[in-house]
Design an enzyme around this catalytic site. Structure first.
Site, PDB file in Angstrom:
ATOM      1  N   LYS A   1      47.639  42.862  27.615  1.00 56.18           N
ATOM      2  CA  LYS A   1      47.273  43.247  29.242  1.00 56.18           C
ATOM      3  C   LYS A   1      48.326  43.158  29.930  1.00 56.18           C
ATOM      4  O   LYS A   1      48.323  43.957  30.989  1.00 56.18           O
ATOM      5  CB  LYS A   1      46.077  42.265  29.482  1.00 56.18           C
ATOM      6  CG  LYS A   1      44.849  42.626  28.468  1.00 56.18           C
ATOM      7  CD  LYS A   1      44.396  44.034  28.313  1.00 56.18           C
ATOM      8  CE  LYS A   1      44.126  44.212  26.516  1.00 56.18           C
ATOM      9  NZ  LYS A   1      43.852  45.452  26.555  1.00 56.18           N
TER      10      LYS A   1
ATOM     11  N   GLY B   1      38.684  44.658  26.171  1.00 50.74           N
ATOM     12  CA  GLY B   1      37.102  45.005  25.816  1.00 50.74           C
ATOM     13  C   GLY B   1      36.196  43.786  26.109  1.00 50.74           C
ATOM     14  O   GLY B   1      35.447  43.691  25.205  1.00 50.74           O
ATOM     15  N   GLY B   2      36.378  42.948  27.035  1.00 48.27           N
ATOM     16  CA  GLY B   2      35.417  42.208  27.376  1.00 48.27           C
ATOM     17  C   GLY B   2      35.519  40.702  26.626  1.00 48.27           C
ATOM     18  O   GLY B   2      35.045  39.702  27.065  1.00 48.27           O
TER      19      GLY B   2
ATOM     20  N   LYS C   1      29.116  47.756  26.298  1.00 50.92           N
ATOM     21  CA  LYS C   1      28.488  48.955  26.819  1.00 50.92           C
ATOM     22  C   LYS C   1      27.237  49.294  26.134  1.00 50.92           C
ATOM     23  O   LYS C   1      27.442  49.335  24.858  1.00 50.92           O
ATOM     24  CB  LYS C   1      29.604  50.243  26.746  1.00 50.92           C
ATOM     25  CG  LYS C   1      30.912  49.934  27.463  1.00 50.92           C
ATOM     26  CD  LYS C   1      32.053  51.017  27.169  1.00 50.92           C
ATOM     27  CE  LYS C   1      33.190  50.256  27.964  1.00 50.92           C
ATOM     28  NZ  LYS C   1      34.470  51.223  27.419  1.00 50.92           N
TER      29      LYS C   1
ATOM     30  N   GLU D   1      40.854  52.338  31.825  1.00 45.63           N
ATOM     31  CA  GLU D   1      39.689  51.905  32.464  1.00 45.63           C
ATOM     32  C   GLU D   1      39.883  51.419  33.796  1.00 45.63           C
ATOM     33  O   GLU D   1      40.952  50.784  33.906  1.00 45.63           O
ATOM     34  CB  GLU D   1      39.148  50.989  31.430  1.00 45.63           C
ATOM     35  CG  GLU D   1      38.653  51.656  30.126  1.00 45.63           C
ATOM     36  CD  GLU D   1      37.896  50.405  29.288  1.00 45.63           C
ATOM     37  OE1 GLU D   1      37.111  50.934  28.454  1.00 45.63           O
ATOM     38  OE2 GLU D   1      37.955  49.199  29.341  1.00 45.63           O
TER      39      GLU D   1
ATOM     40  N   GLU E   1      42.182  48.403  32.149  1.00 45.32           N
ATOM     41  CA  GLU E   1      43.066  48.410  30.615  1.00 45.32           C
ATOM     42  C   GLU E   1      43.104  49.772  30.235  1.00 45.32           C
ATOM     43  O   GLU E   1      42.445  50.882  30.713  1.00 45.32           O
ATOM     44  CB  GLU E   1      42.449  47.272  29.739  1.00 45.32           C
ATOM     45  CG  GLU E   1      41.025  47.747  29.279  1.00 45.32           C
ATOM     46  CD  GLU E   1      40.551  46.722  28.326  1.00 45.32           C
ATOM     47  OE1 GLU E   1      40.643  45.741  28.759  1.00 45.32           O
ATOM     48  OE2 GLU E   1      40.112  46.898  27.211  1.00 45.32           O
TER      49      GLU E   1
ATOM     50  N   ARG F   1      42.719  55.002  21.907  1.00 46.03           N
ATOM     51  CA  ARG F   1      42.218  55.392  20.671  1.00 46.03           C
ATOM     52  C   ARG F   1      40.855  56.531  21.072  1.00 46.03           C
ATOM     53  O   ARG F   1      40.815  56.433  22.096  1.00 46.03           O
ATOM     54  CB  ARG F   1      41.659  54.261  19.705  1.00 46.03           C
ATOM     55  CG  ARG F   1      40.606  53.202  20.785  1.00 46.03           C
ATOM     56  CD  ARG F   1      39.878  52.265  19.908  1.00 46.03           C
ATOM     57  NE  ARG F   1      39.474  51.195  20.792  1.00 46.03           N
ATOM     58  CZ  ARG F   1      38.329  51.229  21.791  1.00 46.03           C
ATOM     59  NH1 ARG F   1      37.589  52.384  21.697  1.00 46.03           N
ATOM     60  NH2 ARG F   1      38.190  50.244  22.347  1.00 46.03           N
TER      61      ARG F   1
END
Lengths: 143, 450, 450, 143
Positions: free
Chosen positions: B116, B164-165, B237, B275, B287, B291
């Site tokens: 990150k 991704g959280g 999500k 994102e 981020e 993919r």
């Protein structure tokens, strides 16, 4: 036998989601297995999947010794180098830890060893053929 | 173009990749664990190789087995799908070292966006709006305190290796920061292999907005529309839509252009998602997911572009043949992830499907390998199907979605459809008043004991 | 708008109507025969009424039962679907006499288009190009001979009450005409209630091209694109596509404008299909189908218009709110009718479906009530599902269709998919060299013993 | 062995989706295993369909006489006019051809007649309620 009572019984079993039922008293005994839930129905897949192993005939009778399965994906070699004799032949006596074949994956030669002593009954893969995980490669009669 | 692609994944995304391969005339190899022997992704591939027992660590995540499967089947490319090995730079390098194409970005880009701090630096260099914070690693508590004092509490403490959280913690005040800082670093080191952390401003009610982009590594980069994925449960999500509603035209254009700029700036080759968090008409870089994403179909439905086919073509070295001007998103699309979970506790509900009917008709798409008699194994994620609807506008899409959910029969296991039905029919969702933590608050308010 | 619609049909079209009703916020009533008690169209309706035993004559075709079902459920409109009572003027009149809306054209228009001679007169008055022939009824053999001599043998002898491939006979020469004329009249009288017949020029290798139209009965009429349904077995369509390939822009425009002109000219209110034969860049009026058609989805996929919703709105008296200029068909769509039949003998193959998986992914639509465990009863038509694909262009659509067919699993019964797969991958179909009798000739050549 | 009773038993077992069945009493023993294809698996439809008849309670015990089913869709009337006594009451003796009720459809009053003589055991539909084809409307004990 009272068909109506029997029907009520089976209806109740179904409602309770019972898969198998046995009952016995002095006068009668009854056993019921209900369809659908007890045994898994055949999966949608009926056609043979074109596995890399598709060409390889399955192992013969279940009493012909036990099966040794490939512990990894790779290419099966019966001997250490092309042109050299195979590690084992049909009828060979093998003991624990003895190398039976090589499975090559990503340039690594993995020696596959016997897990128990016994006699080689069948080799189920041809030299140089690809194998997948869990694919039977030898049949060995223990002892 | 590739002759044979090994699909290093399972379930709906494996079938999704096979579908595009078939259309492109490319042979496919499925890999599967012993638990997936009867899965449809295995049936529909041209070849299939069992790569290990059920646990993912010994099959789908076990690189030597996947690589060996590619070798024995003579595949000339590997598609990783999403999850599993999709963002694993080591795996991508190994695939390429074996003389095969990895259908994804370069190893450098996987490393860049997997970290990150590196990702933020690249975004900053491309001129993207950033959340204020430590501007790089907060190596010591003093640095973290200094950054937090400037930004103002609460702040968010993030692990460079997370995403991704995962790997983040909201810190309410300085005393708490003193207490948790070293702990966070230790946790990050244990979970992600690097203990580097940083401090970021914490937004209370942001929406999650993302942009689908594609680059050809030759200076070409396009954006294919926005998505909103603000309906999340614990950062996962559960409903996604395209385009993101409620953005001004100006904001939507800015956010998309900035995403394409980042991709172009780093010379990225293949599809990705950039994102953002959006709050009060301002957007901030979050981020990059390098993919294909679970929610890619909503962009396919609005843009008309087959993103998996595009991804494969870009990996094969083709130039981007879609001019930016030709991308004119039409209508509105929404996706729900139908998961095998209790709709209210979200406890996994694996098991055998005893009755199954997919909704159909105009504007309805289902991506799934489920069928009556199929089992959802307990070893992997709990997705049963993705239901995607396309409508003239958002209101139409919502109406269509509600009926499609009512028509979706999945018996024998529990699914998340009931909670998603309530969410998409809520006033908050209709009026776009939801935000990333809204579902969690709503669930807590709904059943205070949970 | 209607509050509650009774759907006087079964199977996929009943579910299709229910889907649009749900979107429009209209309650639905299903009717079903005893054979269909477990059909999904019954499950998905708000209410359902058993109207009789399995034979259609005693249930779906039994008008008093259907009308009584509408009465007891207080439905304010009846949607007839296709087939069964959809084109029955007497039924439409009875529905309206009971104070309910019939979702279809006026009784006059049903009578007009139900009688091929009246339909031809209306088409001629609207200036549509007609096949030469007896120009009205050939009441006597002498009249038929006279017309045939002018047109030239072979001619086609058609019953005014026929249509949809029924009630017609190709007559090769005068001697045959002498022999069959009275027989034809008698057969027509027995089959359709009227013995009126007419003579028409016979085209050897025409394509079947049709135009989807809609009128609002208030002078408004639009066309929504062409369809080609030339792959037919014994006059039954088995593959349909939109738009019709191989037409010059000029011809496509002319054919569509003429269709809208006919609808406008007669003041038609609701959706319809105007059918033509096309040969050598010329087109000739064939007949009008005053209802929603089996193949309507290919037009929905290219035009983006929900034709069933449009039909319902027009029946409720709404004006056509879609300007002709706004209809801009995009891409190419193909439908195959997946029938429960032996693919080579076309013998019905009713029975229980033991395995079922519908294809999915981008551009794939399935309209069906089938599922694993469902039965295809022997009493009705043999349709299992409609598979519709949408591609960028015809070649893309064909590629997508082939893979979607390969992915369609229907086990336990035979389906027509194998023959359709061969047809759509044939050179003749690819190059648009097929015509209405091509499939029959191809099948005969393929297995000379059939 | 009574073949007819045996057939009834097997028919019933099939209908109930029974996979295996064993029964034994003093007089007889029977064992049945039903083939995979014979038994229909339960249909997808498990939820009650919201029929117009949904509100009507199903018939009671199977030995309470035989059921008279509605021969058509319509509205059930127990008497010829509102306020007049019903054609039959619980306990009424009825004979062949006697009017039992009216089913009205499209303004037509269809008189439904007894097909056999017997005693009315139960009325299964309320006055003025809609009925669908095949819906049980009376239970009649023959004799």
């Amino acid at each position: 036998m009272d068909l109506d009572r029997l029907k009520s019984l089976i209806d109740m079993l179904k409602e309770l989601d019972v898969a198998e039922f046995r009952y016995k008293d002095a006068d009668m005994s009854v056993a019921v297995r209900l369809g659908g839930h007890a045994a898994l129905p055949p999966p949608v897949v009926h056609m043979p999947v074109p596995h890399v192993s598709a060409a390889i005939s399955p192992a013969a009778n279940a009493d012909d010794g036990s099966v040794l399965e490939a512990p990894m994906v790779g290419t099966f070699y019966a001997s250490s180098k092309p042109g050299t004799p195979p590690f084992v032949e049909i009828g060979s006596r093998v003991s624990v830890g003895q190398t039976l074949c090589i499975i090559e994956a990503m340039k690594l030669m993995n020696e596959i060893e016997a897990e128990a002593s016994g006699t080689i009954v069948a080799r189920l893969v041809e030299d140089g053929q690809p194998v997948e995980y869990g694919q039977p490669i030898f049949r060995i009669r223990p002892g | 173009m590739f002759k044979k692609i090994l699909v290093a994944n399972r379930g709906e995304i494996a079938l999704r990749v096979i579908r595009s391969c078939r259309e492109l005339g490319i042979q496919t190899v499925a890999v599967f664990s012993e638990a997936d022997r009867h899965s449809l992704h295995v049936r529909f591939a041209d070849e299939a190789v069992c790569i290990g027992p059920a646990p993912a660590m010994k099959s789908y995540l076990h690189q030597p087995s996947v690589l060996a499967a590619a070798e024995v089947t003579d595949a000339d490319a590997v598609h990783p799908g999403y999850g599993f090995l999709a963002e694993n730079a080591e795996f991508a390098a190994a695939v390429r070292a074996s003389g095969r194409a990895f259908i994804g970005p370069s190893v450098d880009h996987l490393r860049m966006f997997g970290d990150k701090l590196l990702a933020k630096r690249a975004a900053k260099e491309a001129g993207l709006p950033m959340l204020s914070g430590s501007d790089g690693e907060a190596a010591t508590l003093a640095e973290a305190r200094a950054a937090a004092d400037v930004v103002g509490f609460p702040v968010i403490l993030k692990a460079a290796g997370g995403g991704g959280g995962k790997g983040m913690r909201i810190v309410e005040d300085g005393a708490t920061l003193d207490k948790v800082f070293e702990l966070c670093k230790a946790e990050a080191k244990a979970a992600f292999g690097t203990g580097r952390v940083f401090v970021e401003r914490y937004l209370r009610t942001p929406r999650h907005v993302e942009v689908q982009v594609a680059g050809d590594g030759q200076g070409g980069a396009i954006y294919l529309g926005t998505r909103d994925c603000s309906l999340q449960r614990r950062h996962q999500k559960i409903v996604e839509e395209a385009p993101a509603p409620g953005l001004s035209d100006k904001l939507a254009l800015e956010i998309q252009e900035s995403a394409a700029r980042l991709v172009r700036n780093v010379g990225y080759q293949t599809v990705a998602t950039v994102e953002y968090l959006v709050e009060d008409d301002r957007f901030f870089f979050l981020e990059v997911n390098p993919r294909i994403q679970v929610e890619h179909p909503v962009t396919e439905e609005t843009s008309g572009v087959d993103l998996v086919a595009l991804q494969i073509k870009l990996a094969a070295g083709e130039k981007l043949d879609i001019p930016q001007e030709s991308i004119k998103p039409v209508g509105h699309a929404i996706e729900i992830r139908v998961n095998a979970e209790d709709p209210w506790t979200f406890m996994p509900s694996p098991g055998r499907i005893t009755g199954y009917h997919e909704p159909g008709g105009p504007g309805v798409r289902v991506d799934s390998v489920a069928h009556e008699g199929a089992s959802i194994p307990p070893y992997y994620d709990s997705m049963v199907a993705k239901l995607i609807v396309r409508g003239r506008d958002r209101e139409h899409a919502i109406r269509k979605l509600v009926w499609a959910m009512d028509e979706f029969i999945v018996e024998g296991i529990k699914t998340t459809i009931p909670v998603q039905r309530e969410l998409v029919t809520s006033e908050e969702f209709r009026d776009v008043r939801h935000y990333t933590r809204w579902v969690d608050e709503w669930l807590a308010a709904r059943s205070p004991k949970e």
